[in-house]
Design an enzyme around this catalytic site. Structure first.
Site, short mmCIF file in Angstrom:
data_model
loop_
_atom_site.label_atom_id
_atom_site.label_comp_id
_atom_site.label_asym_id
_atom_site.label_seq_id
_atom_site.Cartn_x
_atom_site.Cartn_y
_atom_site.Cartn_z
N GLU A 170 0.08 1.32 -5.59
CA GLU A 170 0.68 1.14 -4.27
C GLU A 170 -0.27 1.61 -3.17
O GLU A 170 0.16 1.90 -2.05
CB GLU A 170 2.02 1.90 -4.18
CG GLU A 170 1.90 3.41 -4.28
CD GLU A 170 1.97 3.92 -5.72
OE1 GLU A 170 2.26 5.09 -5.92
OE2 GLU A 170 1.72 3.13 -6.66
N ASP A 176 -0.86 4.47 1.57
CA ASP A 176 -0.12 4.58 0.31
C ASP A 176 1.38 4.58 0.62
O ASP A 176 1.85 5.29 1.52
CB ASP A 176 -0.51 5.86 -0.43
CG ASP A 176 0.04 5.90 -1.83
OD1 ASP A 176 -0.68 5.46 -2.74
OD2 ASP A 176 1.19 6.35 -2.00
#
Length: 765
Positions: free
Chosen positions: A670, A627
């Site tokens: 993301e 991430d």
């Protein structure tokens, strides 16, 4: 004399009756043929509608995959993805219908800048949030679809079953034109829940595929041959190009919970020309018979008169004989069919000039020879026995009957003929007269008709296989077998050509079950330099794609095969186009439209698959969840377009790190997931470290240096795919809590070192 007149009248009446019967029979055959052609037209129309519906449904469910891959889809992502779907599927419009509970109405109004009416604020609304194409003149954004009595039943069934559902005929929201809509439900998490209550609670909304009725009629226009078509959904008309009559052909097509009835009228009509020609020939025959009968009566009356004049009877009889001989000579000389006279020993006594053109013998050369020179060797023994049997007074089974046999021409070629034999006694000797009619052209025409019927049947079978989405290799093998059968070749091959003069074998058939090449083999191929072979170019979307080639040991047998091969090459191009369209839609449904990586749904399926292999064979497997740190700040500071560019660059850097056989997917805004088969946990941790460093090593254009955190877990620490993902996600959470820009590996020893709060999962601080 009166008896003869009565018999003549009866004969004429019988001929007239036969003419009527023949004309009625021919007309009945013409009508049955027209009915058969209308039936085949109805089958083609039904298959065309099924193909149209399949493409439309694939487009709707492909758009559903976009929402299954991400909980948040921007208008730009929806428009970009929907434009591709609209081009491939033929849909008129694609909408995103969002479920908006009462608590979220004000937020939806602020986000979209649209004020909703006060009515119905105490229940869920189903609002059109996005539409593609988004035209200002036909905009439906903000419309509450639930208020439509024609749409809500289909939406409710789709919501409760998790399966796409079509409405009946209705007026479209944007233009009020007739059409229908297909609704495909989207649930939170991208997976269809197991129970009705869960499906109702987790429903996010619907992907709506909107189709105008006139688009369906345009899709059918090229196969309808001017016929009138009406498509009904129950007792309501969906689309119509004209009301069909009571004798219309009907077909039923099932589509997402609905059953359409297609009625086809018009099209091929029976031609009365053949029946009229039959009647005309019969009438001419009746007239000729009447003339002959009248002439016969006059001759009989004249003969009776001659009997009264015995002195002149001999002279008149001789004159009549001479006249008869002259007529016989004229018939012999002018007949287009060979006429041969033989004696009881089988020797030819006379032959007319037609034997020169039909049997390739000079009449003078044939006279004096045994007639068996006109027969193939296999028929001569039977002929000799029949002649000997007749010479001793035996009954003949061929005299007075027309029968078809094989004749041997003077140049050694056998031809089919029909021969009619008669016998007479002349000067105390038995003579036989044979009239021979060449059947070569008629048999060739019949063979051509049979070949055309086989070709049409083969093409229809292959087209059905293409419409049914059978595998390419199966369709290619069918095409090769049919092409070889129609052309009489010993083998047929479908080749995919490249720019280097080589070709790959994609399908083939051989009469011996083997063949010189195998499917998948790459060979050097020049279509103009292979003896005994005929090829036809295959073009897909106007560009050269490959070749369909047939081969035969006898090159002369392939004369005329090029034209037939072109039709099989055309249907091969159709099969290739259909397969490419299916692969394109499947790829769109399986990948993230921004980064090109696998989406969340495909990642979940691949994780289950790889985990099952690891369990079965005892192999290690590691999952890493990665991430970007502080990515929200990038979007807030630089805008979403820069944020999208950052995500694309992150995907490229991560893709450069993974090895062959590993799987990388975008599973959130993301957030990325990385499956490492046959990899121990410590090695997976090292790989995640390399990925983390590849992100921080170089700054991102216009943004600067970004970092990434990662969580790693191997299969030994989890009992299933869901637990493996949760554990890796927990390790990612610990990495975030520990300062970011680092990797954590999930192990039971690491859990023991954490506090109770640190062991739990929570949102990123």
């Amino acid at each position: 004399m009166r008896l003869r007149s009565t018999a003549a009248a009866a004969l004429l009446a019988a001929l007239l009756l036969l003419t009527v019967i023949a004309s009625v029979t021919v007309w009945g055959i013409e009508r049955r043929d027209a009915d058969d052609r209308r039936g085949r037209l109805a089958d083609r129309v039904a298959a065309r509608i099924e193909d149209f519906n399949a493409r439309m449904l694939l487009g709707v469910e492909g758009t559903q995959g976009l929402y299954a891959a991400s909980n948040e889809v921007s208008p730009v992502e929806f428009a970009r993805y929907a434009d591709n779907i609209l081009r491939e599927s033929g849909l008129t419009r694609i909408d995103w219908v969002e479920r908006v509970p009462p608590a979220r109405r004000h937020r939806w109004e602020r986000t979209n800048g649209i004020a909703l009416p006060d009515a119905g604020r105490d229940r869920d609304a189903y609002l059109v949030t996005f539409q593609a194409p988004d035209r200002l003149t036909h905009r439906v954004v903000g419309a509450d679809v639930r208020r439509s009595g024609d749409r809500w039943p289909a939406m409710r069934i789709a919501r409760d079953t998790g399966v796409s559902q079509s409405t009946g005929p209705l007026s479209l929201l944007d233009s009020l034109e007739p059409g229908f809509t297909v609704y495909s439900p989207v649930y939170a998490g991208g997976v269809t829940p197991d129970t009705d209550d869960e499906r109702r609670r987790l429903l996010l909304g619907f992907v709506a595929g909107v189709q105008r009725a006139d688009a369906l009629l345009r899709h059918l226009r090229e196969v309808t041959d001017g016929a009138r078509i009406t498509v009904r959904d129950g007792d309501r008309t969906l689309a119509s190009s004209g009301d069909p009559g009571p004798g219309a052909e009907t077909r039923s097509v099932a589509f997402t919970g609905r059953v359409w009835t297609i009625a086809i009228d018009g099209g091929p009509a029976p031609s009365p020309l053949t029946a009229l020609m039959t009647a005309l020939v019969g009438l001419v025959l009746c007239g000729a018979t009447a003339v002959v009968l009248a002439s016969t009566g006059r001759r009989e009356r004249y003969a009776q008169h001659l009997l009264d004049e015995r002195m002149t009877e001999r002279d008149r009889a001789e004159a009549a004989l001479l006249e008869s001989e002259e007529r016989h000579r004229l018939i012999m000389e002018t007949s287009a069919d060979p006429i041969i006279t033989m004696d009881e020993d089988g020797l030819v006594r006379s032959a007319n000039a037609a034997v020169r053109t039909v049997l390739r013998w000079e009449p003078t050369d044939l006279v004096g020879r045994n007639v068996d020179v006109l027969m193939p060797q296999s028929q001569r023994a039977l002929h000799a026995r029949q002649v000997a049997h007749r010479a001793v007074g035996g009954a003949s089974q061929v005299i007075g009957r027309a029968r078809e046999i094989r004749a041997l021409r003077g140049d050694g070629v056998q031809i089919p003929v029909v021969i009619a034999l008669s016998e007479s006694m002349v000067g105390g000797r038995l003579l036989f007269t044979g009239i021979i009619h060449d059947m070569t052209e008629q048999r060739a025409a019949e063979d051509a008709i049979r070949r055309s019927e086989r070709e049409q049947a083969a093409l229809l079978s292959i087209a059905t296989a293409v419409a049914a989405n059978e595998p390419e290799e199966v369709v290619f093998d069918r095409i090769a077998e049919a092409a070889a059968g129609i052309t009489g070749a010993r083998s047929a091959t479908i080749l995919r050509a490249d720019e280097l003069g080589f070709a790959q074998v994609l399908g083939g058939w051989s009469s011996d079950g083997g063949g010189a090449v195998r499917v998948g083999e790459r060979i050097a191929f020049d279509p103009d330099d292979v003896p005994g072979q005929v090829t036809s170019s295959i073009r897909v979307d106007g560009r050269p794609w490959g070749h369909l080639a047939v081969a035969c040991d006898d090159p002369a047998a392939l004369q005329g095969a090029a034209g037939r091969l072109e039709r099989f090459a055309a249907i091969t191009a159709l099969a290739v186009t259909s397969a490419e369209a299916r692969r394109s839609l499947a790829h769109l449904a399986a990948t993230d439209p921004l980064t090109g990586l696998w989406n969340k749904r495909m990642f979940a399926d691949r994780l289950e698959h790889e985990l099952a292999i690891a369990r079965r064979h005892g192999h290690p497997l590691t999952l890493a969840v990665l991430d970007l740190d502080h990515f929200k700040l990038v979007n807030d500071t630089h805008g979403h377009e820069v944020g999208d560019a950052v995500l694309v660059e992150v995907a490229r850097r991560l893709h450069d790190v993974i090895r062959e056989g590993e799987v990388l997917a975008r599973v959130g805004g993301e957030e990325f997931a990385w499956i490492l088969p046959r990899t121990e946990g410590i090695h997976g941790f090292q790989a995640a470290e390399r990925a983390r460093m590849s992100i921080a090593r170089e700054p991102f254009p216009g943004v600067g240096v970004l970092t990434m955190s990662a969580g790693v877990c191997d299969v030994a620490e989890a009992t299933g795919a869901d637990e493996l993902f949760r554990n890796a996600d927990a390790a990612l959470y610990w990495a975030k809590r520990s300062g970011r820009d680092r990797c954590f590996r999930y192990t039971r020893d690491a859990i023991d070192l954490l506090s109770v709060d640190e062991r739990g999962m929570g949102s990123e601080p």
